[in-house]
Design a protein around this motif. Structure first.
Motif, PDB file in Angstrom:
ATOM      1  N   UNK A   2       0.841  -1.191   0.000  1.00  0.00           N
ATOM      2  CA  UNK A   2       0.000   0.000   0.000  1.00  0.00           C
ATOM      3  C   UNK A   2       0.881   1.247   0.000  1.00  0.00           C
ATOM      4  N   UNK A   3       0.355   2.298  -0.603  1.00  0.00           N
ATOM      5  CA  UNK A   3       1.066   3.575  -0.630  1.00  0.00           C
ATOM      6  C   UNK A   3       0.381   4.548   0.332  1.00  0.00           C
ATOM      7  N   UNK A   4       1.035   5.678   0.553  1.00  0.00           N
ATOM      8  CA  UNK A   4       0.490   6.697   1.464  1.00  0.00           C
ATOM      9  C   UNK A   4      -0.930   7.079   1.048  1.00  0.00           C
ATOM     10  N   UNK A   5      -1.151   7.222  -0.275  1.00  0.00           N
ATOM     11  CA  UNK A   5      -2.475   7.690  -0.713  1.00  0.00           C
ATOM     12  C   UNK A   5      -3.586   6.677  -0.416  1.00  0.00           C
ATOM     13  N   UNK A   6      -3.255   5.373  -0.427  1.00  0.00           N
ATOM     14  CA  UNK A   6      -4.255   4.357  -0.062  1.00  0.00           C
ATOM     15  C   UNK A   6      -4.657   4.511   1.402  1.00  0.00           C
ATOM     16  N   UNK A   7      -3.648   4.716   2.217  1.00  0.00           N
ATOM     17  CA  UNK A   7      -3.867   4.907   3.648  1.00  0.00           C
ATOM     18  C   UNK A   7      -4.752   6.137   3.885  1.00  0.00           C
ATOM     19  N   UNK A   8      -4.394   7.206   3.182  1.00  0.00           N
ATOM     20  CA  UNK A   8      -5.129   8.468   3.322  1.00  0.00           C
ATOM     21  C   UNK A   8      -6.610   8.273   3.007  1.00  0.00           C
ATOM     22  N   UNK A  23       2.805   9.169  -3.071  1.00  0.00           N
ATOM     23  CA  UNK A  23       2.961   7.937  -3.846  1.00  0.00           C
ATOM     24  C   UNK A  23       3.848   6.893  -3.188  1.00  0.00           C
ATOM     25  N   UNK A  24       4.550   7.272  -2.128  1.00  0.00           N
ATOM     26  CA  UNK A  24       5.534   6.372  -1.537  1.00  0.00           C
ATOM     27  C   UNK A  24       4.888   5.138  -0.915  1.00  0.00           C
ATOM     28  N   UNK A  25       5.533   3.984  -1.078  1.00  0.00           N
ATOM     29  CA  UNK A  25       5.016   2.735  -0.500  1.00  0.00           C
ATOM     30  C   UNK A  25       5.363   2.654   0.985  1.00  0.00           C
ATOM     31  N   UNK A  26       4.491   1.972   1.723  1.00  0.00           N
ATOM     32  CA  UNK A  26       4.658   1.887   3.172  1.00  0.00           C
ATOM     33  C   UNK A  26       5.321   0.561   3.554  1.00  0.00           C
ATOM     34  N   UNK A  27       6.232   0.625   4.519  1.00  0.00           N
ATOM     35  CA  UNK A  27       6.975  -0.585   4.896  1.00  0.00           C
ATOM     36  C   UNK A  27       6.495  -1.168   6.224  1.00  0.00           C
TER      37      UNK A  27
END
Ligand SMILES: Nc1ncnc2c1ncn2[C@@H]1O[C@H](COP(=O)(O)OP(=O)(O)OP(=O)(O)O)[C@@H](O)[C@H]1O
Ligand SMILES: [Mg+2]
Lengths: 110, 141
Positions: A2-8, A23-27
């Motif tokens: 998932x990326x930041x925008x999905x979380x948002x 756009x950054x992916x989450x670790x």
């Protein structure tokens, strides 16, 4: 992944730094409020959930290379923090939800 | 590459400035093309030291010397000094004020972090005179 925008989107987070890249992916995820503790344990690409809201949050987020910060429990970020975050490209969100509820949702998304 | 010397005056009153010197060093190290892990270690060491100079002393001067195989950071303040250095090294030991704690400081993890991320660290301190912390971060260690 998932990326930041999905979380948002999925957590309906309030975006306080529209200029920052989403756009950054989450670790993974790290939770904490004691800054030196977070400094020692947060990791690159993590979502950092905290109730701290002062300017030092920006320094800790950028030094640990966190992907984004979620301020939980309805805490409002200080204006100086947002200024610094905009300048350094750090992503700051807020949410009215308790830390635990946010963490559970982050877990589902990751 | 010639040895680079950077110097910063840290204002002891202004917690909103704390972290600016470490941000700047990070920027310079990036420009010089150092690897991400080295930059991270140097920046964390410097940030923790910088904050300590502000919350426990009255600010001071930071000198940073950069050459291709090491980064040396010397942080000198004219604050109250450290009464018991052995204790100060311990995780969880803190004398941070309530104001500092309200900002999220006072975990007693700053010096342990500096020790963990540097290859060499030494503290010279004298009560009533001040504290000088010297750290060396070796590249690719
Ligand atoms: N420059 C300094 N001048 C005077 N005392 C210091 C200085 N640096 C550290 N100390 C003393 O050493 C203690 C431990 O420092 P350390 O950085 O490990 O923790 P802290 O600053 O109290 O909390 P944290 O760094 O987790 O926010 C401090 O509480 C303080 O008593
Ligand atoms: Mg400290």
């Amino acid at each position: 992944m998932a990326a930041i925008k999905d979380l948002q989107q999925q957590l309906e987070l309030v975006d306080h730094t529209p200029g920052a890249d989403k756009g950054r992916e989450l670790s993974g995820c790290y939770i904490g409020d004691l800054l030196s503790w977070v400094m020692a344990h947060a990791f690159s690409g993590c979502v950092w959930i905290t109730i701290m809201s002062n300017i030092n949050v920006a320094a800790v987020a950028s030094l640990t290379d966190a992907a984004c910060v979620i301020m939980a429990e309805g805490v409002e970020p200080d204006p100086e923090l947002l200024k610094r975050a905009e300048r350094d490209g750090i992503c700051i969100f807020t949410s009215p939800l308790p830390v635990y509820d946010i963490a559970v949702k982050v877990h589902e998304i990751l | 590459m010639e040895k680079i010397h950077l110097q910063y005056n840290v204002d002891g009153d202004d917690l909103t400035l704390a972290g600016e010197a470490s941000s700047d060093v990070r920027r310079v190290l990036r420009q010089l093309g150092f690897d991400a892990e080295t930059i991270r270690r140097a920046a964390i060491c410097m940030y923790e030291g910088e904050i300590n100079m502000v919350i426990h002393a009255y600010g001071g001067v930071i000198d940073v010397y950069i050459d291709p195989d090491s980064i040396e950071i010397i942080m000198a303040d004219t604050g109250p000094g450290i009464a018991d250095v052995e204790k100060a090294w311990q995780e969880g030991y803190t004398t941070a004020s309530q104001t500092a704690r309200d900002l999220g400081f006072g975990a007693g993890m700053g010096l342990p972090n500096m020790k963990r991320y540097s290859d060499f660290i030494d503290i010279e301190t004298e009560l009533g005179k001040g504290t000088t912390v010297k750290m060396i971060i070796k590249i690719n260690s």
